[in-house]
Design an enzyme around this catalytic site. Structure first.
Site, short mmCIF file in Angstrom:
data_model
loop_
_atom_site.label_atom_id
_atom_site.label_comp_id
_atom_site.label_asym_id
_atom_site.label_seq_id
_atom_site.Cartn_x
_atom_site.Cartn_y
_atom_site.Cartn_z
CG HIS A 1 -40.26 -33.20 25.12
ND1 HIS A 1 -40.83 -32.31 24.25
CD2 HIS A 1 -40.90 -33.03 26.30
CE1 HIS A 1 -41.78 -31.63 24.87
NE2 HIS A 1 -41.85 -32.06 26.12
CD GLU A 2 -40.39 -35.29 29.19
OE1 GLU A 2 -40.48 -34.30 29.95
OE2 GLU A 2 -41.29 -35.61 28.39
CG HIS B 1 -39.36 -29.87 29.45
ND1 HIS B 1 -39.96 -28.70 29.04
CD2 HIS B 1 -40.25 -30.86 29.15
CE1 HIS B 1 -41.15 -28.98 28.50
NE2 HIS B 1 -41.33 -30.28 28.55
N1 TRP Z 1 -44.55 -31.85 31.07
C1 TRP Z 1 -44.76 -33.17 30.54
C2 TRP Z 1 -44.11 -33.15 29.17
O1 TRP Z 1 -42.96 -33.32 29.03
C3 TRP Z 1 -46.22 -33.51 30.41
C4 TRP Z 1 -46.79 -34.35 31.48
C5 TRP Z 1 -46.31 -35.52 31.94
C6 TRP Z 1 -48.02 -34.17 32.15
N2 TRP Z 1 -47.18 -36.05 32.87
C7 TRP Z 1 -48.21 -35.24 33.00
C8 TRP Z 1 -48.97 -33.19 32.10
C9 TRP Z 1 -49.35 -35.39 33.80
C10 TRP Z 1 -50.12 -33.30 32.89
C11 TRP Z 1 -50.30 -34.38 33.74
O2 TRP Z 1 -44.66 -32.82 28.19
ZN ZN Z 2 -42.93 -31.28 27.64
#
Ligand code: TRP
Ligand code: ZN
Length: 881
Positions: free
Chosen positions: A304-305, A308
């Site tokens: 997933h990461e 992104h």
């Molecule tokens: N974007 C992150 C994901 O992969 C989500 C996320 C990680 C997040 N840490 C966070 C969102 C802290 C809000 C606050 O989904």
């Molecule tokens: Zn995400």
């Protein structure tokens, strides 16, 4: 109760900023109590903006030491400074200028885990969604893309490792024990993707050669001594990189890709450009400490990461209303990845179970919101199952409607057209319209309209006319701010099945457009006529869960039994059996079981035995089928006037009936599944363990059960089996000497391994029973527990709320009293985690009246507390509204 409900942000208020920040130079001088951050921003006025437009930067609790423009300090009269905002009243007339600011932070005291904080003596950052403004004043919004250059200075002993985004460009000594490293990220990015990590960490190194032959250095950083636990994560990373090249044509774009595991983290992981930061729970694993579910989660979250990098980073979001643009799409991509790496059918069933367990109740309660919300008070509270999981389902439906080739063409166009941009859902839908020539305007309601649509289906067969008729009617229930709903475009995959299990061919279709096994529902009501059908077929509906809807099907039990044996769609076959189980359980809860239904139950226990022993089905699939709907699943399907005690009783009785009717068969199957080969975390081996452990749960209900489970526990050679046996003992035989001894042995063995102790907390928090609230209260004082660590809080307290229906929803309200006190305790340290915990009562209006009153009191107790955080206030007020 306070009436000031905080600021509301609305989608329609979106305006571009007057200024841009094309370049950001940051210097960190790290120290636990007083870190100094010097930010040098290149600020550029947009052509359209007035020369005199003030520059208003976001901050959050900042202390400003110094501010200069083009190297000269700014007059006090030309500034407005508060901890939460910096306004330059009269910026220079020149279209480009340099703004220098020095802020001072105390990372050691940052328990909210947003901005710069310390986790086990490691400095790390979390900036999504609005954490960057806790580091320096900035235009902290995702449409401000900037090229970052970062210099980190630290005491070498305290922080030998200094990481940030992009590629390393420089490092060296400064004297007095200090050193520095510099990083440059050539890709313009929003501030929420900024990251810094500094500390003493162990490294696992590897490399990857991309499709076009570029070499990428891979690094996973973990607590020193835990390097050998990062092997599976590294393997998952390389498989993800390869998969994205093969399936989406996406290549990695920097010279290095780093992942850091930290033990204090609000969510699962974060996709910062070139420097992903992970909750260590989703990196560290070996057979001794991690379950098969942990391995699967690690694989999915690493993917997933990584994914992104294209869907989120190269193409980001214009504003936070567009969060699903990156999250829904990236979840869809990680689901597809896991389906390709493992079993597609098993993965799909697991996804649907998760969606129903988390997203359906959200969509059907006071916190319902569209996949693309139109308003929010606190963006942290919109990292929801609706944005993520339903968002993924919406992307899946686009693929179902377009077909894989046009879908891929649309994705290619998306990457080509929007690379380097901050995009919107409209942009996303447009590429699919352009690539396919289809009109997605009615379909787009899936992004804009909240609520789970329901389809009411009935069927008739007319032998004389050789016609089969399906009547399908759609409705979308009202949700907050949306009392009237528009008609949706719902792609409903289906099949007609003949008496021998074969697909039934039909001549023509009238009443709806039907293509490739999919009915396109677009109107309120469709009467669909299939001609040339001489025998009445069984209908398999929503195959593969093609649309995230609920179905009310007028269907005979005989048809369900038939589908549970013969549906060629693996998902729908599982669904048919699961529907039979659910219907039986609901009848038992309502105490409407009559003689006919007892016969029905006997047929069902027989079918359970047949599925368990069906060698044509994968073990993992059989394990999923035999797992009864959870108490929460049953409650959701009942919908109102819920009495958790009655549900628990009915479910236990059915488990006992299935177990005793199949005792011998289950027992010999169980024996046959004992693994003799060396441990492997692969899906096939995991499936065998899952089936064996599911069978153990049934067998544990029979005489000799505690001894069998105790033996399973003590002879286990991996955490999956050990934790499963511990759960069986603690849940089925709580208080027995076997259970007590196993809990004690587990504690002694793992007391210093926090992630394993989380399992120990979870198992005890989910012991069904009125007394568990006392156990949980007592365990908050356990040396391994901490109210400041999100993983501990979620394991003990979160599990109690979500996986202990009879304990949490105690009729006397004690579970709810514990809820309000502990949520407020957590909130003092970490508002984001507290707000998430507080969603546990979102379905309070579905409870029976006595529990409803007590749940409302608990929510009001929180709402009436002074100085609530925006996060918690938002959740509690929406829940009560
Ligand atoms: N974007 C992150 C994901 O992969 C989500 C996320 C990680 C997040 N840490 C966070 C969102 C802290 C809000 C606050 O989904
Ligand atoms: Zn995400």
């Amino acid at each position: 109760m306070r009436t000031d409900t905080g600021q509301v942000f609305r989608l329609e208020d979106y305006r571009p900023t007057d200024y841009l920040i094309p370049q950001t130079n940051l210097t960190f001088r790290l120290s636990p109590e007083a870190t100094r951050v010097t930010a040098v921003l290149t600020v550029e006025r947009r052509d359209a903006a007035a020369v005199s437009a003030p520059l208003v930067l976001d901050g959050d609790g900042l202390k400003l030491n110094r501010v200069e423009i083009d190297g000269k300090s700014v007059e006090q009269a030309d500034l407005l400074v508060t901890p939460d905002r910096l306004t330059i009243l009269k910026p220079p007339a020149a279209s480009v200028f340099q703004l220098t600011m020095e802020t001072e932070l105390a990372p050691a005291g940052n328990e909210a885990l947003m901005g710069l904080y310390r986790s086990s003596n490691v400095y790390c950052t979390q900036c999504e969604a609005e954490g960057f403004r806790r580091i320096t004043y900035f235009l902290d919004r995702p449409d401000i893309l900037s090229v970052y250059t970062v210099r980190i200075e630290a005491l070498r002993d305290e922080a030998p490792l200094l990481l940030s985004n992009g590629n390393p460009i420089d490092k060296g000594d400064i004297g007095d024990g200090w050193h520095y490293a510099a990083w440059h990220d050539p890709f313009p990015k929003p501030s929420y993707l900024f990251a810094l990590v500094a500390g003493n960490l162990g490294k696992v190194a590897d490399s990857f050669v991309t499709l076009s032959g570029r070499d990428v250095e891979l690094g996973i950083y973990v607590e020193p001594g835990k390097e050998r636990l990062a092997g599976y994560a590294m393997d998952a990373l390389k498989r993800s990189m390869k998969w994205d090249e093969e399936k989406f044509g996406r290549e990695y774009d920097l010279d290095v890709f780093n992942i850091v595991a930290v033990s204090d983290f609000n969510m699962g992981a974060m996709e910062n450009k070139g420097l992903n930061v992970f909750n260590d729970k989703y990196v560290l694993a070996d057979r001794e400490t991690a379950t098969d579910a942990d391995f699967a989660n690690i694989e999915a979250i690493i993917a997933h990461e990584y994914f992104h990098n294209w869907t989120g980073n190269r193409i980001t979001c214009r504003d936070w209303f567009q969060l699903c643009l990156k999250e829904g799409l990236t979840v869809f991509r990680d689901h597809e990845f896991s389906a390709d790496q493992r079993s597609r059918a098993v993965k799909r069933i697991a996804e649907v179970r998760t969606l129903r367990a988390h997203q359906f109740p959200e969509d059907q309660g006071p916190l319902a919101h569209p996949v693309r919300p139109r308003r929010y008070r606190e963006i942290n509270n919109f990292y929801t199952a609706t944005v993520y999981e339903k968002g993924s389902e919406v992307v899946r439906m686009i693929r179902t409607i377009l077909g894989s080739d046009a879908f891929r063409a649309g994705m290619d166009l998306y990457f080509e057209r929007h690379d380097g941009q901050a995009a919107t859902i409209e942009d996303f839908l447009q590429v699919f319209e352009d690539a396919s020539g289809r009109d997605l305007s009615q379909f787009s309601l899936w992004y804009h309209q909240a609520g789970t649509p329901n389809l009411t289906v009935s069927s008739k067969h007319n032998p004389a006319a050789r016609e089969f008729i399906l009547e399908i009617e759609q409705s979308v229930p009202p949700t907050p701010y949306e009392s009237r709903k528009r008609l949706m475009h719902i792609p409903l995959a289906f099949g007609l099945i003949g008496a021998g299990g074969e697909p039934v061919a039909y001549g023509g279709v009238e009443g709806a457009s039907v293509e490739g096994g999919v009915i396109h529902i677009r109107k309120r009501r469709h009467v669909i006529r299939f001609s040339g059908v001489s025998e009445r077929p069984a209908v398999s509906l929503n195959r593969g869960f093609s649309a995230p809807v609920t179905l009310s099907v007028e269907q005979k039990a005989d048809d369900q039994f038939f589908l549970a044996r013969h549906d060629s769609d693996a998902f729908s076959r599982w669904q048919a059996f699961n529907t039979l189980l659910t219907d039986t359980l609901i009848a038992a809860v309502r105490q409407t079981l009559d003689g006919k239904q007892h016969a029905f139950a006997r047929r069902l226990t027989g079918l359970a035995g047949d599925i368990a022993g069906d060698e044509t089905l994968e073990p993992a699939y059989r394990a999923l089928a035999l797992g009864l709907p959870s108490e929460a699943d049953i409650a959701r399907d009942i919908g109102n006037n819920i009495n958790p005690d009655a549900i628990h009783t009915a479910r236990e009785a059915l488990a006992l009936a299935i177990g005793s009717a199949n005792r011998e068969a289950f027992s010999s199957l169980y024996e046959g599944l004992a693994d003799k080969a060396a441990f492997s975390p692969d899906a096939t081996s995991a499936g065998r363990r899952a089936l064996r452990n599911t069978l153990l749960d049934y067998l544990a209900l029979s005489p000799g059960g505690p001894a069998l489970a105790a033996d399973h526990f003590h002879s286990a050679t991996n955490m999956t089996d050990r934790a499963a046996a511990l759960a069986v003992l603690a849940h089925r035989h709580h208080g027995s000497h076997e259970a007590t001894a196993a809990l004690a042995a587990f504690e002694t063995t793992y007391e210093s391994d926090a992630l394993v102790m989380d399992k120990w907390f979870q198992i005890q928090a989910s012991v069904p029973g009125y007394q568990t609230v006392e156990t949980v209260r007592a365990l908050t004082a356990h040396p391994a527990f901490s109210l400041s660590n999100p993983n501990r809080v979620r394991s003990l307290i979160g599990t109690f709320f979500s996986a202990n229906q009879i304990g949490f929803h105690r009729a006397d309200g004690e579970g709810y009293r514990f809820f309000s006190r502990i949520v407020l305790e957590v909130e003092k340290r970490n508002p984001q985690v507290a707000a998430r915990l507080a969603t546990a009562l979102r379905s309070w209006r579905s409870l029976e009246p006595g529990r409803q009153d007590k749940a409302r009191e608990a929510l009001l107790f929180i709402a009436n507390t002074e100085n609530l955080s925006a996060d918690l206030r938002d959740i509690v007020e929406r829940t009560l509204a």
